[in-house]
Structures are given as C-alpha cells and as structure tokens.
Design an enzyme around this catalytic site. Sequence first.
Site, PDB file in Angstrom:
ATOM      1  N   TYR A 109       0.831  -1.209   0.000  1.00 48.79           N
ATOM      2  CA  TYR A 109       0.000   0.000   0.000  1.00 48.79           C
ATOM      3  C   TYR A 109       0.863   1.257   0.000  1.00 48.79           C
ATOM      4  O   TYR A 109       1.723   1.417  -0.857  1.00 48.79           O
ATOM      5  CB  TYR A 109      -1.032  -0.043   1.139  1.00 48.79           C
ATOM      6  CG  TYR A 109      -2.275  -0.836   0.768  1.00 48.79           C
ATOM      7  CD1 TYR A 109      -3.075  -0.452  -0.300  1.00 48.79           C
ATOM      8  CD2 TYR A 109      -2.644  -1.973   1.465  1.00 48.79           C
ATOM      9  CE1 TYR A 109      -4.220  -1.168  -0.659  1.00 48.79           C
ATOM     10  CE2 TYR A 109      -3.787  -2.707   1.118  1.00 48.79           C
ATOM     11  CZ  TYR A 109      -4.562  -2.296   0.062  1.00 48.79           C
ATOM     12  OH  TYR A 109      -5.684  -3.016  -0.301  1.00 48.79           O
ATOM     13  N   SER A 110       0.669   2.179   0.958  1.00 50.54           N
ATOM     14  CA  SER A 110       1.271   3.513   0.821  1.00 50.54           C
ATOM     15  C   SER A 110       2.771   3.572   1.046  1.00 50.54           C
ATOM     16  O   SER A 110       3.372   4.624   0.803  1.00 50.54           O
ATOM     17  CB  SER A 110       0.575   4.497   1.760  1.00 50.54           C
ATOM     18  OG  SER A 110      -0.704   4.816   1.264  1.00 50.54           O
ATOM     19  N   THR A 111       3.389   2.501   1.470  1.00 49.78           N
ATOM     20  CA  THR A 111       4.854   2.498   1.473  1.00 49.78           C
ATOM     21  C   THR A 111       5.369   2.658   0.042  1.00 49.78           C
ATOM     22  O   THR A 111       6.483   3.126  -0.181  1.00 49.78           O
ATOM     23  CB  THR A 111       5.399   1.220   2.160  1.00 49.78           C
ATOM     24  OG1 THR A 111       4.926   1.204   3.515  1.00 49.78           O
ATOM     25  CG2 THR A 111       6.911   1.188   2.174  1.00 49.78           C
TER      26      THR A 111
END
Length: 379
Positions: A68-70
């Site tokens: 995801y947002s990593t």
Amino acid sequence: MPFDADGFVQDKFAAAKAAFENNFATGADVGASFCATLNGEIVVDLWGGWADEAKTRPWTRDTIVNVYSTTKTMTFLCALLLADRGELDFTAPVAKYWPEFAANGKAAIKVSHLMAHSAGLSGWKERLAKDDLYDWDKVVGLLAAQAPLWEPGTASGYHALTQGYLIGEVVRRITGKTIGTFFRQEIAEPLGADFWIGLPASEDYRVADLIPPPPGGAISDFAQSEIQKITFNNPGVDVSETRTRAWRGAEIPAGGGTGNARSIALVHSILANGGVAGGKRFMSEAGCRKALELQIEGTDLILGMPARFGMGFGLAGGTVPAPNPDTIFWGGYGGSLIIIDMTAHTTFAYAMNKMGGGTVGDTRSFGIIGAMWQALATA
C-alpha cells in the site's frame, strides 16, 4: 509457542530478531519480513511465517507483498532523483510540465504541493469504479480538469491514492516513461531491488495474500467530512483486489507497489547514505537532503491528526519521535513501514500480510525498530 525466524542478524542486533519473532509468537503476524541497513550494508534480514491465511504457503526469502502507501516512498525517490538531475523543479508550477493541469484554478499549484499532500486534490469528485484505478489516462485526466477541494498550500490533506498519479504524471511528462518503468530502470534494476510498481505476471506466484484488518477502527468507519468521504470512499479500498492480476499489474504509485522489507530497505539506503548504494552513486547528498525540507505541518484534513511533511516523506517530531532529527518515514495501510535515519545512515523496513487497522503503519514494527535504535546507541 516459540517462533524461529529465517534469515540472519548481526549479533549486536539480536534483540531486534527477538522482537520480530515475538510478533509471531503472540499471533500479531502471520507472515512478515524485516530488514535493516547500516552504512549501506544489510545488517538484519529476517522473514518467516506464512504467505496465506490458511498457512499452506511458507513465507520465503523471496516472498513479496503489496505494501500500500509504502509505495509512495518509491514515487518520492523518483521525483527527488529527477530534481537532483536538474530535470524537475519542485518550486515550479505543475503546469510547467503538464499544461492541462492548469485548468480550474490550478495554474499556481507547485510540484512541492503534490509532494506534500497540499495540492487540494486528495480525491476525485467524479464517481469512480474500482477498475478506473487501472486506467491511467482517465484518472490523471480527471485530476487535471478538477478544481481543488481546498486552497492549495494552506493545509495538508492526505492524497491517499491521487498523489502517486499526480507525481507519476509529472515524471511521465518529463521522461516519457511511466513511473513504474522509470523506477525499475533507474533505481530497482541497478540496485537489484525486488520492488515493483506494476508487477509482471511472471512474479505472481511469489506474492503473499494480504489478510484484511478486523472491521472497525479505520478512519472510514467514523463520521467523515465531505473531503474525507471523497478521499476514502471513491472508489474505496477493497483488500481482495490486491489478489487480482489487474491490481498487481497496474501502476498505482501511491498504493499498488509489491516488494519485501529487503527491497524497501535497499532502495532507501540511497537516501540514508548520501546518494550512494550498492557501490553506485544515484544522486548527490544535497539531493537526498531535499527530502528533509519541511513543506507543511498541522492537523491533516484527511488523517485528522498532526502531520509534518517534507518533500514527500513524513518528518520525525511531534507524534512520531525519533532519536535523530534527520529522520524521514512513511508507512502503508495495514502496517508496512520504512524509516530512513540519515544521521545514523540506517534504514529499517517492515512488510507483512496480516493487516492492522492503521492507515499509514502500525505498532508491530516499532518494537523491532526500537531494539535497533537501542543497539545502535550502545554500539
């Protein structure tokens, strides 16, 4: 019951291995990886558990997972690299590179606003289906035509999915390459880093299944402002979508990346070591330190909590303390995390498949990272 992780750890970081293993012993993790670099050298590389909820596939050295947002941090690094080469000016209007973006009162929005979630474009006003996320031209075209949701530059509002498309389109306009291609050719392949923005079908067999978090606790479960509704619910997050070929193969640079802790730590050793990784100089030290420049701080309009954004990355301080001030970080929905400590020349990365409820990381990695920092302080 006791759990024995695979991989290796330098003796002085044994407490980090114990903390990693404790997550499995308590049932907090099903499958996970943790990696740390120091002065560009991997000093901890751990993995273990299972790649699926039914525990039929072991999590191996080369298991990868959607983080995801990593993924956003890879997008930031692409932009920082272009800026270091003089091809991208963070202070310039976005429309300098992407003329159509000037529509609907956006002519003055700077590239730095895209990097710091302050462009006022945290979501799409037009109703989207989940499959629209796989249509690059459609989603960036809608963002270019849309008016800001708040006055740009006045506050951050977490651009949960839109940020990757916005920065990615600037990268495409400058280089003529999609951001997944640019990242692969300029960063991942030269480093031998197993991280992908747009995963080839040939690698699907290595991908761990994300296990959705328990219901309740996410921002989307509470009373929302109109801007939060637009950001979180259009089209909304469906964890099962990450198991599809369409999701994995698409370039979703704010949330669709696939990798493991080793690849995440390795990529960001570029920033931790003044631009050098794997014996190769990728960028200047000054170019790396651009990430530390505070762009905006205050209560984030979307996350509803205090935030401090540098050039892309979150900055330490306030609600996220760190031993050294020159520390940047970000994490992903469910728990993945990367911390880059430029003072200590270290990176700490964690990737897992059992999701917690946190939007941008959670606490499971903190015990491991705390043990790392303590060992470094006593070294």
